[in-house]
Design a protein around this motif. Structure first.
Motif, mmCIF file in Angstrom:
data_model
loop_
_atom_site.group_PDB
_atom_site.id
_atom_site.type_symbol
_atom_site.label_atom_id
_atom_site.label_comp_id
_atom_site.label_asym_id
_atom_site.label_seq_id
_atom_site.Cartn_x
_atom_site.Cartn_y
_atom_site.Cartn_z
ATOM 1 N N GLY A 78 13.840 7.382 2.123
ATOM 2 C CA GLY A 78 12.826 6.720 1.303
ATOM 3 C C GLY A 78 11.500 6.616 2.008
ATOM 4 N N ILE A 79 10.634 5.789 1.486
ATOM 5 C CA ILE A 79 9.373 5.499 2.159
ATOM 6 C C ILE A 79 8.964 4.097 1.734
ATOM 7 C CG2 ILE A 79 7.766 6.340 0.400
ATOM 8 C CD1 ILE A 79 6.637 7.834 3.186
ATOM 9 N N ASP A 80 8.278 3.373 2.585
ATOM 10 C CA ASP A 80 7.853 2.014 2.251
ATOM 11 C C ASP A 80 6.356 1.880 2.467
ATOM 12 O OD1 ASP A 80 7.475 -0.628 1.805
ATOM 13 O OD2 ASP A 80 9.147 -1.316 3.040
ATOM 14 N N LEU A 81 5.611 1.855 1.356
ATOM 15 C CA LEU A 81 4.154 1.759 1.468
ATOM 16 C C LEU A 81 3.686 0.306 1.536
ATOM 17 C CD1 LEU A 81 2.951 4.429 -1.086
ATOM 18 C CD2 LEU A 81 3.209 4.637 1.360
ATOM 19 N N VAL A 83 4.399 -2.094 3.652
ATOM 20 C CA VAL A 83 4.503 -2.864 4.903
ATOM 21 C C VAL A 83 3.176 -3.476 5.346
ATOM 22 C CG1 VAL A 83 6.568 -1.683 5.733
ATOM 23 C CG2 VAL A 83 4.334 -0.762 6.310
ATOM 24 N N GLY A 84 2.071 -2.740 5.200
ATOM 25 C CA GLY A 84 0.772 -3.280 5.619
ATOM 26 C C GLY A 84 0.435 -4.545 4.841
ATOM 27 N N SER A 85 0.649 -4.481 3.520
ATOM 28 C CA SER A 85 0.335 -5.639 2.682
ATOM 29 C C SER A 85 1.250 -6.807 2.991
ATOM 30 C CB SER A 85 0.485 -5.281 1.210
ATOM 31 O OG SER A 85 -0.340 -4.214 0.889
ATOM 32 N N VAL A 86 2.521 -6.506 3.295
ATOM 33 C CA VAL A 86 3.447 -7.604 3.610
ATOM 34 C C VAL A 86 3.028 -8.269 4.920
ATOM 35 C CG1 VAL A 86 5.849 -8.192 4.096
ATOM 36 C CG2 VAL A 86 5.324 -6.571 2.301
ATOM 37 N N VAL A 87 2.527 -7.477 5.872
ATOM 38 C CA VAL A 87 1.998 -8.067 7.106
ATOM 39 C C VAL A 87 0.866 -9.035 6.763
ATOM 40 C CG1 VAL A 87 0.628 -7.571 9.164
ATOM 41 C CG2 VAL A 87 2.656 -6.220 8.683
ATOM 42 N N PRO A 133 10.923 5.584 -4.670
ATOM 43 C CA PRO A 133 10.552 4.637 -3.616
ATOM 44 C C PRO A 133 9.036 4.525 -3.466
ATOM 45 C CG PRO A 133 12.205 6.176 -2.808
ATOM 46 C CD PRO A 133 11.871 6.600 -4.191
ATOM 47 N N PHE A 134 8.398 5.678 -3.573
ATOM 48 C CA PHE A 134 6.958 5.711 -3.414
ATOM 49 C C PHE A 134 6.264 4.768 -4.398
ATOM 50 C CE2 PHE A 134 3.190 7.851 -5.149
ATOM 51 C CZ PHE A 134 2.352 7.659 -4.071
ATOM 52 N N ILE A 135 6.709 4.819 -5.670
ATOM 53 C CA ILE A 135 6.052 4.014 -6.707
ATOM 54 C C ILE A 135 6.466 2.551 -6.599
ATOM 55 C CG2 ILE A 135 6.248 3.555 -9.177
ATOM 56 C CD1 ILE A 135 4.063 5.437 -8.524
ATOM 57 N N ALA A 136 7.748 2.319 -6.349
ATOM 58 C CA ALA A 136 8.215 0.935 -6.285
ATOM 59 C C ALA A 136 7.536 0.194 -5.136
ATOM 60 C CB ALA A 136 9.723 0.905 -6.120
ATOM 61 N N THR A 137 7.397 0.877 -3.987
ATOM 62 C CA THR A 137 6.788 0.175 -2.858
ATOM 63 C C THR A 137 5.273 0.108 -3.013
ATOM 64 O OG1 THR A 137 6.728 2.222 -1.573
ATOM 65 C CG2 THR A 137 8.627 0.788 -1.254
ATOM 66 N N LEU A 138 4.722 1.026 -3.812
ATOM 67 C CA LEU A 138 3.299 0.929 -4.152
ATOM 68 C C LEU A 138 3.069 -0.353 -4.932
ATOM 69 C CD1 LEU A 138 0.643 2.609 -4.148
ATOM 70 C CD2 LEU A 138 1.270 3.358 -6.412
ATOM 71 N N ALA A 139 3.974 -0.625 -5.886
ATOM 72 C CA ALA A 139 3.881 -1.865 -6.647
ATOM 73 C C ALA A 139 4.023 -3.055 -5.705
ATOM 74 C CB ALA A 139 4.956 -1.906 -7.720
ATOM 75 N N GLY A 140 4.966 -2.950 -4.748
ATOM 76 C CA GLY A 140 5.138 -4.019 -3.768
ATOM 77 C C GLY A 140 3.867 -4.244 -2.965
ATOM 78 N N MET A 141 3.192 -3.152 -2.665
ATOM 79 C CA MET A 141 1.938 -3.229 -1.910
ATOM 80 C C MET A 141 0.874 -4.010 -2.691
ATOM 81 S SD MET A 141 -0.189 0.095 -0.880
ATOM 82 C CE MET A 141 -1.852 0.058 -0.315
ATOM 83 N N ALA A 264 2.353 3.079 10.717
ATOM 84 C CA ALA A 264 3.807 2.978 10.892
ATOM 85 C C ALA A 264 4.477 4.304 10.535
ATOM 86 C CB ALA A 264 4.357 1.851 10.020
ATOM 87 N N ILE A 265 4.058 4.898 9.397
ATOM 88 C CA ILE A 265 4.657 6.174 9.002
ATOM 89 C C ILE A 265 4.348 7.228 10.066
ATOM 90 C CG2 ILE A 265 4.624 8.026 7.279
ATOM 91 C CD1 ILE A 265 3.946 5.899 5.187
ATOM 92 N N ALA A 266 3.093 7.247 10.532
ATOM 93 C CA ALA A 266 2.703 8.235 11.535
ATOM 94 C C ALA A 266 3.549 8.080 12.788
ATOM 95 C CB ALA A 266 1.215 8.094 11.868
ATOM 96 N N ALA A 267 3.768 6.826 13.227
ATOM 97 C CA ALA A 267 4.557 6.604 14.440
ATOM 98 C C ALA A 267 5.973 7.142 14.264
ATOM 99 C CB ALA A 267 4.590 5.109 14.778
#
Lengths: 333, 343
Positions: A78-81, A83-87, A133-141, A264-267
Motif C-alpha cells: 500500500g501507500i500512506d499519504l 502521515v505528514g498531516s497526522v504529524v 490506498p492512495f485515495i483513501a489516505t489522500l482523504a485521510g490527509m 518518508a516514502i523517499a526514505a
C-alpha cells in the motif's frame, strides 16, 4: 593435483556466488551513505565528528518513526499519504490539550489514540470497500489537515514543563557526546518494529500480502488483519512521530510537516523496499533516513549550496533507486 | 426517472446544483451576474475564473488517469512554469513588450512539455509505476522552481502577462476562455476522433492494446506531455493572477484538487474510462465548495475537512462492495480480489 584443489562443485559454487539480490538495494544505499559521508569529511572540517553523526539521529528522530510505519504499509503493497498531516494534527492536539492544562500522560494517550484510530479507519475503508490506498489516505490527509485548522489556525506554543524537559533533555554518551531522549524513543520503537516485521507471524504475513494478496488469501493467511493492521501501525507511528516533532519544535501548527510524507516514502524507497510490496528491510529505512539527513548536513556544511538543493538531490536519489529497483525486478521476471 | 438517476453524471451534477442552491439560500445575490465596466461580475464568474487552473490541470489528469496512471507532479510543474515566465520577464529590458511576453509564455510552456516528456519516459519506456515516477518530479520540482527564482518571490510588471490570469476579453475573464478552449479542443480530439477510445483501451490493458496494433507506449507518453502542458498553462494563470512567481506555494496541492475533480466526475482511478464533462463538473464543484465554506461561516481553511468527506463519500459510492453492502444490508464475506497495480 593443482593448487585449486577444491572440488569442481565447490569452485563453481564460489564462482556463481552473488549476494542475495534482495540485499543489493540496501547494500547500495549503505555504500552511498558511506560515500557521501566520506566525501563530506574530506571536504569539510568537523564533518566526521561523531556528534555530527549523532545529530543525524537527533534531527531525524521523528522521520525514523514515520519511516518505520511507512515501511509496514509499503511492504504490504500500500501507500500512506496521510502521515505528514497526522504529524501536524498530533502537534496540534498535543499543544492545545497541554495549553488547556491536561497532564502530559493524558495528552500522549490522546494523541496516540487519535492517530491510531485514523489509521485504522483508513485501513478499514481500504480493505473492506476496495478503495485504493492512495485515495483513501489522500482523504485521510485532507481530514487531518482540516481538523488541524478546526483546532486553531494559529501556531500554539508548548510551554508545559514536562514536555519541555523531555525536549531539552540530553542523554549523555561516553566521550562527551550526547543525544536527546527523542532518539532513544525512536530507536526503541524502531527495534520493536524490526522485531515485529522480521520475527513474528504478523510480520511474515505482511511480506506475504505484499508479495501477492490473492495468494496470501488462498493460503489462509489473515489478510484483513494485516491490511488494516499496517495502516493502524502507520497511524500510531505518525502520531508518535508527531509527539517527537512537537517536542523538537515545541509548538503545534497546522502547517507543520507539509510534504513530510514524501520524505518518508523517499526514505523507504531509498532504503531498498520494493514499492510493489513484499520485499525490503527495516534496516534499509534507517539507512534511507540517515542518507536524507546526511545530504541535508552536507548542504548546510557547504555554505554556497542553497537549501533547495536538498529537494533536488532527494528527487534525484529517489529516481536512481527506483530505476535500480526496476532493473532488478525486471531481470527476475 | 430511473434512467436519469442511472446516468453517470447525475450524482455529480446533483451535488453541484445542491451546493449552488445552498449558496443562493445563504446569499440571495449569489446567482446574479452583472456587467460592470464592460466586464461580467458575480460570484458565479469568480468561481469559474478561480476554478480555471484546477479545471486545466484536471483535464490533463483525466487523460492520465484514463490510462491507469496518475500525475503527482502537476503542482511542481505549475510552479516551474510560473517561475520560468516571471524570471524571464523580470530579467528582460522591456518588461511590458509583447515580444517579451510571448517569449516568456513559449519558454514556460516549452519547459513544461520537456518535463512531461520526462515523466512519460519514466512511465512508458522505463516502466516505473506512475505514482512513483511522478513523485520524483513532485519532490524535486519545487526545488527546481526555487533554483530558477533563486529562492525569491519574483514579481513582474507586465500588463500583458496580467491578462492571462486576471484579464477580460469580450466581457469574459481570459482564464475561463483559455480553460474552455483547452476543454473544447480536448473533447473534440478525444471524442470526435478515435483518440479517446485508444486511450481507454491502453488503460484497460496496455499489452493487449499493443498486440492489437495500438502504439500504447506513444499514447501513454503523450498523455503525460499533455498533462504537463495543462499544468504549465495553469501555472502561468496562477503566476499572472498575482504578477509573481512563488516557487513554494504556487500550485500547492493542486494535484490533489485535480485528482479529486476527476474522481468526482466519475472517472474511475482504475483507468479505462473517462468523462471530460464529469471532470468539468467536478472542478466546478470543488471551486464552489471552496467558495461556500467561508460563505456559510466556517473558516476557509476547514475546506480540507469537507474535501476529505467528499472523497470518502464519492469513493464509497463508486465502490462495488459498498454498494452491495448497502443493497443487501447483510454482512458479506470478503471475496479474494486481485491486487491492482496502480495502488
Amino acid at each position: 593435483m593443482s593448487a585449486s584443489a577444491l572440488s569442481p562443485a565447490v569452485a563453481a559454487r564460489i564462482r556463481r556466488y552473488s549476494p542475495p539480490r534482495r540485499y543489493l538495494p540496501v547494500a547500495a544505499a549503505i555504500a552511498l551513505l558511506i560515500g557521501i559521508f566520506g566525501a563530506g569529511s574530506l571536504r569539510y572540517q568537523g564533518f566526521a565528528d561523531p556528534q555530527v553523526i549523532l545529530n543525524l539521529f537527533v534531527d531525524n528522530a521523528f522521520l525514523l518513526v514515520l519511516g518505520l510505519g511507512m515501511t509496514f504499509v509499503i511492504l504490504a503493497g500500500g501507500i500512506d499519504l496521510s502521515v505528514g498531516s497526522v504529524v501536524a494534527l498530533s502537534t496540534m492536539i498535543a499543544a492545545s490539550t497541554l495549553e488547556s492544562g491536561w497532564p502530559v500522560a493524558a495528552t500522549v494517550v490522546a494523541v496516540l489514540v487519535s492517530g491510531t484510530l485514523l489509521g485504522t479507519l483508513m485501513g478499514l475503508v481500504i480493505h473492506y470497500f476496495d478503495v485504493q490506498p492512495f485515495i483513501a489516505t489522500l482523504a485521510g490527509m485532507f481530514l487531518a489537515r482540516g481538523l488541524c485548522y478546526l483546532i486553531s489556525v494559529e501556531s500554539i506554543p508548548i510551554r508545559d514543563p514536562g514536555l519541555t524537559r523531555f525536549a531539552q533533555g540530553t542523554v549523555p554518551l561516553p566521550g562527551g557526546y550526547h543525544v536527546t531522549p527523542s532518539v532513544v524513543v525512536a530507536l526503541v520503537v524502531f527495534a520493536i518494529g524490526a522485531w515485529v516485521l522480521h520475527l513474528t507471524r504478523f510480520g511474515r504475513t505482511v511480506y506475504a500480502v505484499g508479495g501477492s494478496e490473492s495468494s496470501a488469501h488462498l493460503m489462509g493467511l489473515r489478510v484483513a488483519l494485516v491490511k488494516v493492521g499496517v495502516y493502524t501501525i502507520s497511524g500510531l507511528c505518525s502520531a508518535l512521530a508527531g509527539l517527537l516533532f512537537a517536542a523538537y519544535t515545541l509548538s503545534g501548527y497546522s502547517l507543520h510537516a507539509v510534504g513530510m510524507e514524501l520524505d518518508a516514502i523517499a526514505a523507504v524507497v531509498i532504503g531498498g523496499t520494493l514499492l510493489t510490496g513484499g520485499r525490503g528491510l527495516v534496516l534499509g529505512t534507517m539507512v534511507g533516513v540517515l542518507l536524507l539527513g546526511t545530504i541535508q548536513t552536507f548542504i548546510s556544511f557547504d555554505g554556497t549550496l542553497s537549501s533547495w538543493w536538498t529537494k533536488i538531490s532527494i528527487g534525484a536519489l529517489l529516481l536512481i533507486f527506483v530505476v535500480v529497483q526496476r532493473l532488478l525486478t525486471r531481470r527476475q521476471t | 426517472m430511473r434512467d436519469l438517476v442511472r446516468r453517470p453524471l447525475f450524482w455529480p451534477t446533483l451535488a453541484l446544483v445542491l451546493l449552488l442552491a445552498l449558496n443562493t439560500a445563504v446569499t440571495p445575490s449569489f446567482l446574479s451576474v452583472r456587467i460592470q465596466d464592460g466586464h461580467l461580475y458575480g460570484s458565479l464568474i469568480d468561481i469559474l475564473r478561480n476554478g480555471a487552473p484546477v479545471l486545466l490541470v484536471a483535464l490533463g489528469m483525466t487523460l492520465v488517469i484514463a490510462t491507469r496512471g496518475i500525475d503527482l507532479s502537476v503542482g511542481a510543474v505549475a510552479a516551474i512554469s510560473g517561475a520560468v515566465a516571471c524570471v524571464y520577464i523580470a530579467g528582460s529590458s522591456q518588461q511590458a513588450a509583447t515580444s517579451t511576453l510571448l517569449t516568456a509564455v513559449a519558454m514556460a510552456v516549452g519547459v513544461c512539455v520537456l518535463l512531461g516528456l520526462w515523466n512519460g519516459l519514466l512511465v512508458s519506456v522505463i516502466g516505473i509505476q506512475p505514482i512513483i515516477a511522478t513523485l520524483v518530479l513532485m519532490t524535486a520540482g519545487r526545488g527546481l522552481a526555487m533554483l530558477i527564482t533563486d529562492g525569491q518571490i519574483t514579481t513582474v510588471v507586465s500588463p500583458g502577462f496580467k491578462v492571462i490570469g486576471a484579464g477580460f476579453v469580450a466581457t469574459l475573464p481570459v482564464a475561463i476562455l483559455i480553460a474552455l478552449a483547452v476543454f473544447a479542443l480536448t473533447a473534440v480530439l478525444a471524442r470526435r476522433t478515435a483518440l479517446g477510445l485508444l486511450i481507454e483501451s491502453v488503460g484497460i490493458n496496455p499489452e493487449a492494446s499493443r498486440l492489437a496494433g495500438i502504439h500504447a507506449r506513444t499514447i501513454t507518453w503523450t498523455v503525460y506531455v499533455f498533462s504537463a502542458f495543462c499544468a504549465g498553462v495553469a501555472g502561468l494563470m496562477i503566476a499572472s493572477n498575482t504578477s509573481a512567481a512563488d516557487a513554494n506555494n504556487a500550485g500547492l496541492w493542486i494535484e490533489l484538487d485535480a485528482i479529486l475533480a476527476v474522481v468526482i466526475g466519475g472517472t474511475s482511478l482504475a483507468g479505462g474510462k473517462f468523462s471530460l464533462t464529469g471532470t468539468l463538473i467536478g472542478a466546478m464543484f470543488i471551486q464552489t465548495l471552496a467558495t461556500t465554506i467561508p460563505t456559510i461561516g466556517i473558516p476557509a481553511e476547514a475546506n480540507y475537512l469537507f474535501k476529505a468527506v467528499v472523497v470518502i463519500v464519492v469513493c464509497l459510492l463508486q465502490s462495488p462492495k459498498a454498494r452491495a453492502a448497502l443493497r443487501s444490508r447483510r454482512p458479506r464475506r470478503a471475496t479474494p480480489t486481485v491486487r491492482t497495480e496502480t495502488a
